[in-house]
Design a protein around this motif. Structure first.
Motif, PDB file in Angstrom:
ATOM      1  N   ASP A  60      10.576   7.428  -4.356  1.00  0.00           N
ATOM      2  CA  ASP A  60      10.758   7.039  -5.882  1.00  0.00           C
ATOM      3  C   ASP A  60       9.590   5.631  -5.557  1.00  0.00           C
ATOM      4  O   ASP A  60       9.453   5.292  -6.971  1.00  0.00           O
ATOM      5  N   SER A  61       9.355   5.076  -4.293  1.00  0.00           N
ATOM      6  CA  SER A  61       8.739   3.707  -4.288  1.00  0.00           C
ATOM      7  C   SER A  61       6.867   4.260  -4.590  1.00  0.00           C
ATOM      8  O   SER A  61       6.786   3.180  -5.578  1.00  0.00           O
ATOM      9  N   LEU A  62       6.259   5.627  -4.449  1.00  0.00           N
ATOM     10  CA  LEU A  62       5.564   5.891  -4.759  1.00  0.00           C
ATOM     11  C   LEU A  62       5.495   5.572  -6.292  1.00  0.00           C
ATOM     12  O   LEU A  62       4.343   5.440  -6.944  1.00  0.00           O
TER      13      LEU A  62
ATOM     14  N   ILE B 217      -5.817  -0.832  -3.028  1.00  0.00           N
ATOM     15  CA  ILE B 217      -5.355  -1.573  -2.082  1.00  0.00           C
ATOM     16  C   ILE B 217      -3.862  -1.796  -1.555  1.00  0.00           C
ATOM     17  O   ILE B 217      -3.654  -2.405  -0.239  1.00  0.00           O
ATOM     18  N   ILE B 218      -2.961  -1.138  -2.827  1.00  0.00           N
ATOM     19  CA  ILE B 218      -1.622  -1.033  -1.867  1.00  0.00           C
ATOM     20  C   ILE B 218      -1.750   0.034  -1.220  1.00  0.00           C
ATOM     21  O   ILE B 218      -0.928  -0.262  -0.088  1.00  0.00           O
ATOM     22  N   ALA B 219      -2.424   1.383  -1.213  1.00  0.00           N
ATOM     23  CA  ALA B 219      -3.017   2.353  -0.154  1.00  0.00           C
ATOM     24  C   ALA B 219      -3.383   1.387   1.177  1.00  0.00           C
ATOM     25  O   ALA B 219      -2.702   2.072   2.393  1.00  0.00           O
ATOM     26  N   ALA B 220      -4.078   0.580   1.282  1.00  0.00           N
ATOM     27  CA  ALA B 220      -4.656  -0.180   2.658  1.00  0.00           C
ATOM     28  C   ALA B 220      -3.973  -0.633   2.762  1.00  0.00           C
ATOM     29  O   ALA B 220      -3.822   0.314   4.489  1.00  0.00           O
ATOM     30  N   ARG B 221      -2.918  -1.914   2.386  1.00  0.00           N
ATOM     31  CA  ARG B 221      -1.988  -2.770   3.110  1.00  0.00           C
ATOM     32  C   ARG B 221      -0.800  -1.536   3.707  1.00  0.00           C
ATOM     33  O   ARG B 221      -0.793  -1.910   5.052  1.00  0.00           O
ATOM     34  N   ALA B 222      -0.763   0.308   3.817  1.00  0.00           N
ATOM     35  CA  ALA B 222       0.360   0.816   3.548  1.00  0.00           C
ATOM     36  C   ALA B 222      -0.153   1.335   5.314  1.00  0.00           C
ATOM     37  O   ALA B 222       0.339   1.452   6.425  1.00  0.00           O
ATOM     38  N   VAL B 223      -1.721   1.867   4.592  1.00  0.00           N
ATOM     39  CA  VAL B 223      -2.267   2.935   6.004  1.00  0.00           C
ATOM     40  C   VAL B 223      -2.662   1.493   7.223  1.00  0.00           C
ATOM     41  O   VAL B 223      -2.179   1.894   8.736  1.00  0.00           O
ATOM     42  N   MET B 224      -2.738   0.002   6.943  1.00  0.00           N
ATOM     43  CA  MET B 224      -3.043  -0.888   8.203  1.00  0.00           C
ATOM     44  C   MET B 224      -1.386  -1.401   8.756  1.00  0.00           C
ATOM     45  O   MET B 224      -1.718  -1.910   9.373  1.00  0.00           O
ATOM     46  N   GLN B 225      -1.004  -1.365   8.042  1.00  0.00           N
ATOM     47  CA  GLN B 225       0.841  -1.620   8.431  1.00  0.00           C
ATOM     48  C   GLN B 225       1.610  -0.256   8.258  1.00  0.00           C
ATOM     49  O   GLN B 225       2.945  -0.264   6.837  1.00  0.00           O
ATOM     50  N   PRO B 226       1.394   0.606   9.085  1.00  0.00           N
ATOM     51  CA  PRO B 226       2.092   1.974   8.865  1.00  0.00           C
ATOM     52  C   PRO B 226       3.857   1.500   9.245  1.00  0.00           C
ATOM     53  O   PRO B 226       4.295   2.526   8.725  1.00  0.00           O
ATOM     54  N   ASP B 227       4.134   0.770  10.201  1.00  0.00           N
ATOM     55  CA  ASP B 227       5.465   0.521  10.232  1.00  0.00           C
ATOM     56  C   ASP B 227       6.308  -0.541   9.284  1.00  0.00           C
ATOM     57  O   ASP B 227       7.128  -0.621   8.737  1.00  0.00           O
ATOM     58  N   LEU B 228       5.182  -0.621   7.921  1.00  0.00           N
ATOM     59  CA  LEU B 228       5.415  -1.858   6.458  1.00  0.00           C
ATOM     60  C   LEU B 228       6.559  -0.684   5.668  1.00  0.00           C
ATOM     61  O   LEU B 228       5.703   0.690   4.569  1.00  0.00           O
ATOM     62  N   PRO B 229       7.562  -0.352   5.111  1.00  0.00           N
ATOM     63  CA  PRO B 229       8.117   0.504   4.477  1.00  0.00           C
ATOM     64  C   PRO B 229       7.594   0.672   3.174  1.00  0.00           C
ATOM     65  O   PRO B 229       7.258  -0.611   2.146  1.00  0.00           O
ATOM     66  N   LEU B 230       7.267   1.319   2.351  1.00  0.00           N
ATOM     67  CA  LEU B 230       6.486   1.124   0.394  1.00  0.00           C
ATOM     68  C   LEU B 230       7.523   0.100  -0.177  1.00  0.00           C
ATOM     69  O   LEU B 230       7.128  -0.443  -1.399  1.00  0.00           O
ATOM     70  N   ASP B 231       8.832   0.758   0.172  1.00  0.00           N
ATOM     71  CA  ASP B 231       9.783   0.165  -0.865  1.00  0.00           C
ATOM     72  C   ASP B 231       9.134  -2.048  -0.941  1.00  0.00           C
ATOM     73  O   ASP B 231       9.942  -2.719  -1.384  1.00  0.00           O
ATOM     74  N   ALA B 232       9.224  -2.182   0.653  1.00  0.00           N
ATOM     75  CA  ALA B 232       8.893  -3.268   0.644  1.00  0.00           C
ATOM     76  C   ALA B 232       7.603  -3.849  -0.372  1.00  0.00           C
ATOM     77  O   ALA B 232       7.497  -5.187  -1.113  1.00  0.00           O
ATOM     78  N   VAL B 233       6.877  -2.950  -0.422  1.00  0.00           N
ATOM     79  CA  VAL B 233       5.620  -3.564  -1.348  1.00  0.00           C
ATOM     80  C   VAL B 233       6.376  -3.834  -2.184  1.00  0.00           C
ATOM     81  O   VAL B 233       5.987  -4.594  -3.515  1.00  0.00           O
ATOM     82  N   THR B 234       6.754  -2.704  -3.036  1.00  0.00           N
ATOM     83  CA  THR B 234       7.347  -2.463  -4.318  1.00  0.00           C
ATOM     84  C   THR B 234       8.367  -3.679  -5.135  1.00  0.00           C
ATOM     85  O   THR B 234       8.546  -4.266  -5.913  1.00  0.00           O
ATOM     86  N   ARG B 235       9.249  -4.041  -3.270  1.00  0.00           N
ATOM     87  CA  ARG B 235       9.265  -5.475  -3.931  1.00  0.00           C
ATOM     88  C   ARG B 235       8.691  -6.144  -4.263  1.00  0.00           C
ATOM     89  O   ARG B 235       9.102  -7.415  -4.997  1.00  0.00           O
ATOM     90  N   GLU B 236       7.773  -6.712  -3.309  1.00  0.00           N
ATOM     91  CA  GLU B 236       6.486  -7.676  -4.126  1.00  0.00           C
ATOM     92  C   GLU B 236       6.030  -7.449  -4.899  1.00  0.00           C
ATOM     93  O   GLU B 236       6.065  -8.030  -6.114  1.00  0.00           O
ATOM     94  N   LEU B 237       6.048  -6.238  -5.872  1.00  0.00           N
ATOM     95  CA  LEU B 237       5.355  -6.349  -7.193  1.00  0.00           C
ATOM     96  C   LEU B 237       6.384  -6.213  -8.301  1.00  0.00           C
ATOM     97  O   LEU B 237       5.836  -6.327  -9.649  1.00  0.00           O
ATOM     98  N   ARG B 238       7.715  -6.047  -7.820  1.00  0.00           N
ATOM     99  CA  ARG B 238       8.416  -6.272  -8.937  1.00  0.00           C
ATOM    100  C   ARG B 238       8.237  -7.298  -9.216  1.00  0.00           C
ATOM    101  O   ARG B 238       8.883  -7.480 -10.824  1.00  0.00           O
ATOM    102  N   GLU B 239       8.134  -9.117  -8.438  1.00  0.00           N
ATOM    103  CA  GLU B 239       8.211 -10.151  -9.370  1.00  0.00           C
ATOM    104  C   GLU B 239       6.679 -10.207  -9.892  1.00  0.00           C
ATOM    105  O   GLU B 239       5.569 -10.241  -9.090  1.00  0.00           O
ATOM    106  N   GLU B 240       6.524 -10.584 -10.741  1.00  0.00           N
ATOM    107  CA  GLU B 240       5.710 -10.851 -11.390  1.00  0.00           C
ATOM    108  C   GLU B 240       5.032 -12.458 -10.538  1.00  0.00           C
ATOM    109  O   GLU B 240       3.497 -12.309 -10.623  1.00  0.00           O
ATOM    110  N   ALA B 241       5.690 -13.508  -9.243  1.00  0.00           N
ATOM    111  CA  ALA B 241       4.958 -14.261  -8.934  1.00  0.00           C
ATOM    112  C   ALA B 241       4.567 -14.243  -7.885  1.00  0.00           C
ATOM    113  O   ALA B 241       3.619 -14.756  -7.410  1.00  0.00           O
ATOM    114  N   THR B 242       4.909 -12.640  -7.442  1.00  0.00           N
ATOM    115  CA  THR B 242       4.356 -12.629  -6.150  1.00  0.00           C
ATOM    116  C   THR B 242       3.346 -11.068  -6.298  1.00  0.00           C
ATOM    117  O   THR B 242       3.151 -10.442  -5.591  1.00  0.00           O
ATOM    118  N   ARG B 243       3.108 -10.716  -7.842  1.00  0.00           N
ATOM    119  CA  ARG B 243       2.577  -8.984  -7.768  1.00  0.00           C
ATOM    120  C   ARG B 243       0.766  -9.328  -7.284  1.00  0.00           C
ATOM    121  O   ARG B 243       0.256  -8.377  -6.467  1.00  0.00           O
TER     122      ARG B 243
END
Length: 930
Positions: free
Chosen positions: A454-456, A472-498
């Protein structure tokens, strides 16, 4: 009559050996400016710069044209010379060998490539003998002075090459005196000193050779603080040993052995999709046979981060066997912060790849290009020019004939390659959803993509299919394997942090930096428009609206938009309709707020809103000429405001601008532009109602009501309540609709507005009808009819009569219903309101149906459909079709009934109307009937 031109000394022109007068110094400078680039177009601006530099007079262009006219007259005796006007500039057509400068470079290149030493030396001599003194004498402009310096460096390089060759073939004794004189003129030239040391040593003057070395060493230490080169030091050692017979001098040319360069970078490790584009490249870049004298060439264009380089490298590696003579590659760094690579630097890299000795590389751009073309002529090679900035970079790197294949990538459109060089164009767009998902799946582990599917999918959507963003998103996920993709999607949802989320830590993996590189190449005017477009409400913008936003004429705006298209910052997806990729829009909006004064942005957006409002007023008046304005329309000050000749044009405009108008209402509401908010909502009401966009209607009217309250305007509040009641009625929100209409009735009563009280009473009657409260509905409509009759308001009377007829049917009083409905049809025909007339025919048919008069009912419904279809009113058409279906079924025509219900269902599905399920149920029940 053969014509000859001399640039390597005082400027000369001869026809059949006789001098030709070509005018005064400035006019001669124009001729020289064309001869330097013989057979190539020189732009008018370039000519002016070459002739005058920064001292160009105000009328330089007109003066230039007069010089060119006189030169044409001077050259009439020369049958083999023409000055030709071409797009943007002029071209002097002549045999390049007739110009001593070009003859010099041709001979120098031929001498370097000639294996026979004696012949090569003779060609070197012929080349150097063309020099008669300081080039371009007596011209004195910055352009002429810079060329003079460059050509002198090339002459020295050719002279050194000739000396190397003569030394290798035993001419040391004759050369020694000449070299002694040259060293006096160039005491720090290490190559020249090395040649002199060899000539002296081989002439038996070992001590003098060593003395020359010592002098050079002291001069270098004193002037530059450096030692002689390692190669010259080795020569010094050989002289000490007496072993100089086989020693090549520093920088000596080699015999030019063939080499197969392999300069391609590695293929992209992760690549997905692009099957169509790869196939297209294969089609247009197939190696041509010898009969085709053109170069197979394709330019791949698209915005930064769209994957142009990856596509080019993937194709190149898939087709390596087609290029047995090698591949040349250069990253032209067209959008690097440090600036694009100069073409002469790129050529140096190619010549190095072809193993040309450094000493044999000319300093002059034209000479390098000519030598490069000679070395690749006839070879089957791939030349990949990556990240080009413009034509000035690319043209010198093009081969001169068939065999080679050229693949170019660029963020700008290189139209000149297509028109002047026969290139093909391949525009690269973002990945579609399936391709984007495939790329992410390849970048991440299969287990992770399955577990966080779903996050994908949301990441794919938020990145808009842009390959760099996905990577870029994939690189962040590879460098932070413990970071759930849902945390990334939350950043992407907000225009201010996308955009913050789309940064992997360096310039090549920072989306802001990629977009900035494209933006920084823009001139001031297109850059201003780019930033303003990002703030424009809505997903796209038309040309007229963009012109008002920028406060420019449409023609000027079109040119600026073309520039933005050329840089792939804006896309024209339909004629005169433009949009930005969501991530580009975010970047540009951020830059706009950082770089532009707030008052400038506010003024631009206000102009845009007023453009929409002015045009919407015009279109709304065409849609409903009977509708009375709440406030007087101000006179338009917009010269290019659109006019509408009929309802079809007005509807088409509203349909096209609908998303932008809704966004404009939201924008004005957030910016406190309450007058604009209310007026925009008012102009949209008829269109939104007729087209069944009732949720949008309700939302805009809620904003209008809030604006009216802030304005403390009871009239506007009353209208907003009325409109909200009508929209709620259409949506089936009957309680809200009733409350809003009752409040509107109260406000219009306080204002003493009988006409609008009548309208509201009629609306309340319809709500009561929807609730099944027939008697209350009848009372409201009778109240409305009385008020309309008092005001002699014929359209209102017609509608109230129609409603009364319908309600009498509901109450079982069918004959009374026929009387009311017949009167309603007559009044509507009298006033020419065909849309409302359709409703009256529908009510009349309904009355006939309940009287069992099915044939008359069918005729009434068919007339109603004929009228309503001319107005493109989807919901009312569906409602009449449902009534007709009921009559056909009652008359024993189930197939006809089914056809009507299916047509009604299709219309309601397009409108996403709540009645869809009810019609489906009617169809199901019809299928179950015996």
């Amino acid at each position: 009559m053969p014509t000859e031109f001399g640039l390597l000394g005082d400027l000369q022109a001869r026809v059949d050996g006789q001098p030709l007068d070509v005018g005064h110094v400035r006019q001669r400078c124009v001729l020289a400016a064309l001869l330097v680039d013989v057979n190539q177009v020189v732009q008018v601006g370039q000519l002016i710069n070459r002739v005058w530099g920064e001292l160009a007079p105000a009328g330089a262009q007109a003066t230039l044209y007069s010089y060119l006219s006189r030169l044409r007259t001077c050259l009439t005796l020369a049958d083999d010379i023409q000055i030709i006007r071409q797009s943007g500039g002029y071209l002097l057509a002549a045999d390049a060998a007739s110009v001593d400068l070009h003859r010099f470079y041709q001979l120098a290149g031929l001498a370097r490539a000639t294996p026979d030493a004696g012949q090569a030396l003779r060609i070197f001599e012929e080349s150097l003998n063309l020099w008669r003194g300081d080039p371009l004498t007596p011209l004195d402009t910055p352009w002429a002075n810079s060329l003079r310096t460059a050509w002198e460096r090339d002459r020295v390089a050719v002279d050194r090459d000739r000396t190397d060759l003569a030394l290798r073939h035993g001419q040391h004794a004759a050369l020694a005196p000449y070299l002694m004189a040259r060293v006096e003129d160039h005491p720090l030239d290490e190559r020249l000193v090395g040649q002199l040391m060899l000539a002296l040593s081989r002439s038996g003057l070992q001590a003098e050779a060593l003395d020359q070395y010592d002098r050079l060493r002291w001069r270098l230490a004193d002037s530059l603080g450096v030692d002689p080169t390692p190669e010259l030091q080795r020569l010094h050692t050989d002289v000490l040993k007496g072993d100089t017979e086989l020693r090549e001098p520093a920088g000596a040319i080699a015999a030019g052995e063939a080499t197969v360069p392999r300069q391609l970078p590695a293929p992209p490790p992760y690549f997905a999709g692009r099957a169509r584009e790869l196939a297209e490249l294969t089609r247009v870049l197939s190696v041509r046979d010898g009969a085709d004298q053109t170069v197979a060439m394709c330019a791949v264009g698209g915005p930064g981060g769209v994957g142009k380089t990856s596509l080019a490298l993937r194709w190149a590696h898939d087709n390596l066997t087609s290029f047995p003579d090698g591949q040349l590659y250069v990253n032209l760094r067209g959008f690097d912060p440090a600036g694009p690579m100069a073409p002469e630097v790129a050529l140096r890299g190619f010549l190095d790849g072809l193993r040309l000795p450094a000493a044999s590389v000319p300093a002059d751009l034209d000479a390098r290009a000519a030598l490069y073309r000679s070395l690749v002529a006839g070879r089957k090679m791939l030349i990949l020019l990556d990240n080009a900035h413009g034509m000035e970079q690319v043209v010198p790197l093009l081969p001169g004939g068939p065999g080679c294949v050229v693949l170019i990538t660029s963020r700008v459109r290189l139209g000149g390659l297509i028109t002047n060089h026969g290139a093909r164009w391949l525009g690269l767009d973002v990945l579609d959803g399936e391709e984007a998902h495939e790329l992410l799946a390849r970048l991440l582990s299969r287990g992770r993509t399955d577990a966080e599917a779903d996050s994908l999918r949301e990441i794919v959507r938020r990145c808009g299919g842009l390959p760099l963003a996905l990577s870029i998103i994939a690189a962040r996920a590879v460098m932070q394997p413990d970071l759930p993709l849902d945390a990334v999607t939350r950043e992407l949802r907000e225009e201010a942090t996308r955009l913050d989320a789309l940064n992997a830590g360096d310039l090549t993996a920072d989306l802001r930096a990629v977009f900035a590189a494209s933006q920084h190449r823009l001139a001031a005017a297109p850059n201003r428009l780019f930033l303003l477009l990002a703030l424009a409400p809505g997903p796209e913008i038309g040309l007229a609206a963009a012109a008002r936003l920028a406060d420019l004429s449409p023609s000027r705006t079109r040119l600026l938009l073309q520039t933005l298209q050329d840089h792939h910052l804006v896309q024209q997806h339909r004629p005169e309709r433009y949009r930005l990729h969501d991530l580009v829009r975010l970047y540009a909006a951020d830059r706009a707020h950082r770089d532009q004064p707030p008052e400038l942005l506010a003024a631009a957006l206000r102009r845009l809103v007023e453009h929409y409002l002015d045009t919407a007023r015009r279109a709304a008046r065409v849609l409903d000429p009977q509708r009375e304005p709440v406030v007087a329309d101000p006179a338009s000050t917009e010269e290019t405001a659109e006019e509408f000749t009929g309802q079809d044009e007005a509807l088409a405009w509203f349909a096209r601008e609908h998303p932008m108008l809704l966004a404009a209402v939201e924008h004005t509401a957030t910016q406190g532009l309450d007058q604009h908010t209310w007026q925009l909502a008012w102009t949209l009401e008829t269109f939104l109602d007729y087209q069944g966009h009732w949720r949008d209607w309700a939302q805009t009217q809620r904003l209008a009501l809030d604006a009216a309250r802030r304005l403390h305007d009871p009239l506007r509040q009353a209208h907003a309540h009325r409109s909200l009641g009508l929209a709620g009625t259409q949506l089936g929100l009957l309680d809200d609709a009733y409350d809003n209409q009752r409040r509107a009735l109260e406000l219009f009563g306080e204002l003493g507005d009988e006409g609008r009280q009548a309208d509201i009473a009629r609306g309340l009657g319809w709500i009561c009808h929807q609730r099944g409260h027939w008697a209350e509905a009848l009372d409201f409509n009778q109240q409305a009819l009385t008020l309309y009759q008092h005001l002699d308001h014929r359209p209102g009377q017609a509608m109230a009569l129609n409603n009364l007829g319908w309600l009498h049917v509901m109450l079982g009083e069918h004959r009374r219903a026929l009387a009311f409905c017949t009167q309603a049809v007559a009044v509507h025909q009298e006033i020419g309101d065909t849309n409302a007339e359709a409703g009256a025919w529908d009510s009349l048919g309904f009355a006939h149906h309940h009287l069992g008069e099915y044939a008359q009912a069918v005729r009434c419904y068919e007339r109603a459909l004929e009228l309503v279809r001319g107005f493109h009113e989807g919901f009312n058409e569906a409602d009449i079709l449902r009534h007709l279906a009921e009559t056909r079924q009652a008359a024993g025509d189930p197939d006809g009934a089914r056809g009507c219900l299916e047509a009604a269902l299709s219309l309601l599905e397009q409108l996403d109307h709540p009645a869809v399920e009810q019609v489906r149920g009617d169809l199901d029940r019809l299928g179950e009937a015996p």
